[in-house]
Structure formats: C-alpha cells, structure tokens
Enzyme design. Sequence first.
Site, short mmCIF file in Angstrom:
data_model
loop_
_atom_site.label_atom_id
_atom_site.label_comp_id
_atom_site.label_asym_id
_atom_site.label_seq_id
_atom_site.Cartn_x
_atom_site.Cartn_y
_atom_site.Cartn_z
N PRO A 1 0.79 -1.23 0.00
CA PRO A 1 0.00 0.00 0.00
C PRO A 1 0.83 1.29 0.00
CG PRO A 1 -0.08 -1.07 2.14
CD PRO A 1 0.56 -2.04 1.20
N ASN A 2 0.31 2.25 -0.71
CA ASN A 2 0.85 3.61 -0.83
C ASN A 2 2.09 3.71 -1.72
OD1 ASN A 2 -1.10 4.82 1.04
ND2 ASN A 2 -0.04 3.60 2.59
N ARG B 1 5.09 11.00 -2.33
CA ARG B 1 4.84 10.80 -0.91
C ARG B 1 6.16 10.87 -0.14
NH1 ARG B 1 4.97 4.67 0.96
NH2 ARG B 1 4.20 4.87 3.05
N TYR C 1 11.44 8.60 0.91
CA TYR C 1 11.36 7.57 -0.13
C TYR C 1 11.98 7.98 -1.46
CZ TYR C 1 8.14 5.44 3.20
OH TYR C 1 7.58 4.90 4.34
N ASN D 1 8.04 -5.79 -1.43
CA ASN D 1 8.03 -4.66 -0.49
C ASN D 1 6.60 -4.56 0.01
OD1 ASN D 1 8.01 -2.33 0.94
ND2 ASN D 1 9.03 -1.07 -0.62
N ALA E 1 3.40 -0.99 4.53
CA ALA E 1 2.91 -1.04 5.92
C ALA E 1 2.44 -2.43 6.33
CB ALA E 1 1.79 -0.02 6.10
N GLU F 1 12.85 -9.64 0.83
CA GLU F 1 12.05 -8.50 1.31
C GLU F 1 12.84 -7.21 1.08
OE1 GLU F 1 11.26 -9.02 5.49
OE2 GLU F 1 10.52 -6.97 5.75
N HIS G 1 12.87 -2.91 1.49
CA HIS G 1 12.33 -1.62 1.96
C HIS G 1 13.21 -0.51 1.40
CE1 HIS G 1 9.55 -3.67 4.50
NE2 HIS G 1 10.54 -4.44 4.90
N ARG H 1 13.84 4.21 11.86
CA ARG H 1 12.58 4.94 11.94
C ARG H 1 11.80 4.57 13.20
NH1 ARG H 1 9.71 4.60 6.32
NH2 ARG H 1 8.52 6.29 7.25
C1 DQA Z 1 8.50 0.79 3.37
C2 DQA Z 1 8.66 0.98 4.87
C3 DQA Z 1 7.33 0.76 5.60
O1 DQA Z 1 7.49 0.92 7.00
C4 DQA Z 1 6.30 1.76 5.11
O2 DQA Z 1 5.04 1.50 5.71
C5 DQA Z 1 6.20 1.83 3.63
C6 DQA Z 1 7.39 1.66 2.80
C7 DQA Z 1 9.79 1.14 2.60
O3 DQA Z 1 9.87 0.77 1.44
O4 DQA Z 1 10.68 1.79 3.14
O5 DQA Z 1 5.13 2.12 3.08
O6 DQA Z 1 8.21 -0.58 3.12
#
Ligand code: DQA
Length: 150
Positions: free
Chosen positions: A11-12, A19, A24, A75, A78, A99, A101, A108
């Site tokens: 998501p997002n 964003r 990011y 990825n 959240a 995985e 990120h 963080r």
């Molecule tokens: C994320 C890190 C997560 O904590 C966050 O909720 C994201 C992006 C990252 O790529 O750094 O949406 O996965």
Amino acid sequence: MSRIVFVLNGPNLNLLGKRQPHIYGHETLADVERDCRALAKELKLELRFHQSNREYEIIDWIHEARAAAGGIVINPAAFTHTSVAILDALNACEFPIIEVHISNVHRREPFRHHSYVSLRADGVIAGLGIQGYELALRRLAWLIDEEKKT
Ligand code: DQA
C-alpha cells in the site's frame, strides 16, 4: 526452477515519488518497474510487477507466484508490520523470497522495526533506496542459477 519472478509492492507505493520524498526519494514506481524490467531482461528473468493497496490482492499474487514462479521480491510496505496473512501466504511458497524496503526501517519509528515478512524472507534489504529492488533481483537470479546446477 522457473525464471518467472514476481515483484510485489504494498500500500501507498503507488504514490512513490510524491509521498514523503525526503524518506522515499523522488523516483516513482514506474521508474522502479522500468529499472526492474531492464535488469530482468539482462538476467533472463520473466518479470511480473504488481502494486496494490489491498491485502487480499497481494495474497492472491503470492498464490499465483506459488504455482508458477521461481521467486518473489516483495516490499509489503505497511503490511510488513501488520500482516500475518501475507506471512502465511509466503510460508506456503518454497522458492526464495527477498524482502525490500526503500527506507531504513530500523532508523525509523519502533513500530517499523518488526517485520512479519522477515520471519520467512531469505534476505532483507532496507535503506538502499529503489536500488534495493535491483539488488534483490540479482540475488534471486543467482539463487535460481545455483539451484539449476544442483
Ligand atoms: C517501506 C517501509 C514501511 O514501514 C512503510 O510503511 C512503507 C514503505 C519502505 O519501502 O521503506 O510504506 O516498506
């Protein structure tokens, strides 16, 4: 082992580039996909690239991958920190899972320090920006090639 590789985004991540760019970066998900496609070609991997804001869709893609793929780069955004359902789906897969990120989640908020997905992932990349996806694909290609030799 299949050379199909799924790259799944949670998501997002559709808002990547817009964003919180201080966290990011300015590159978009389309940039990530473009880079992954170029590298996949070089590595002779067949890429399935997806993003969703819906947990069930990500689970359905993991099930699809389970039947057809040689690995997953994920990825989960959240959902990393909340989703037992995504962990269960990944636990049903027998191939390598990496995985990724974009940000360094360990630098963080404390709630980002725990990942359900890491309980299954063969490797975790965090804080290398969008380059993390390419590094993950290289590792998957290497693992798939190694498997072929045995
Ligand atoms: C994320 C890190 C997560 O904590 C966050 O909720 C994201 C992006 C990252 O790529 O750094 O949406 O996965």
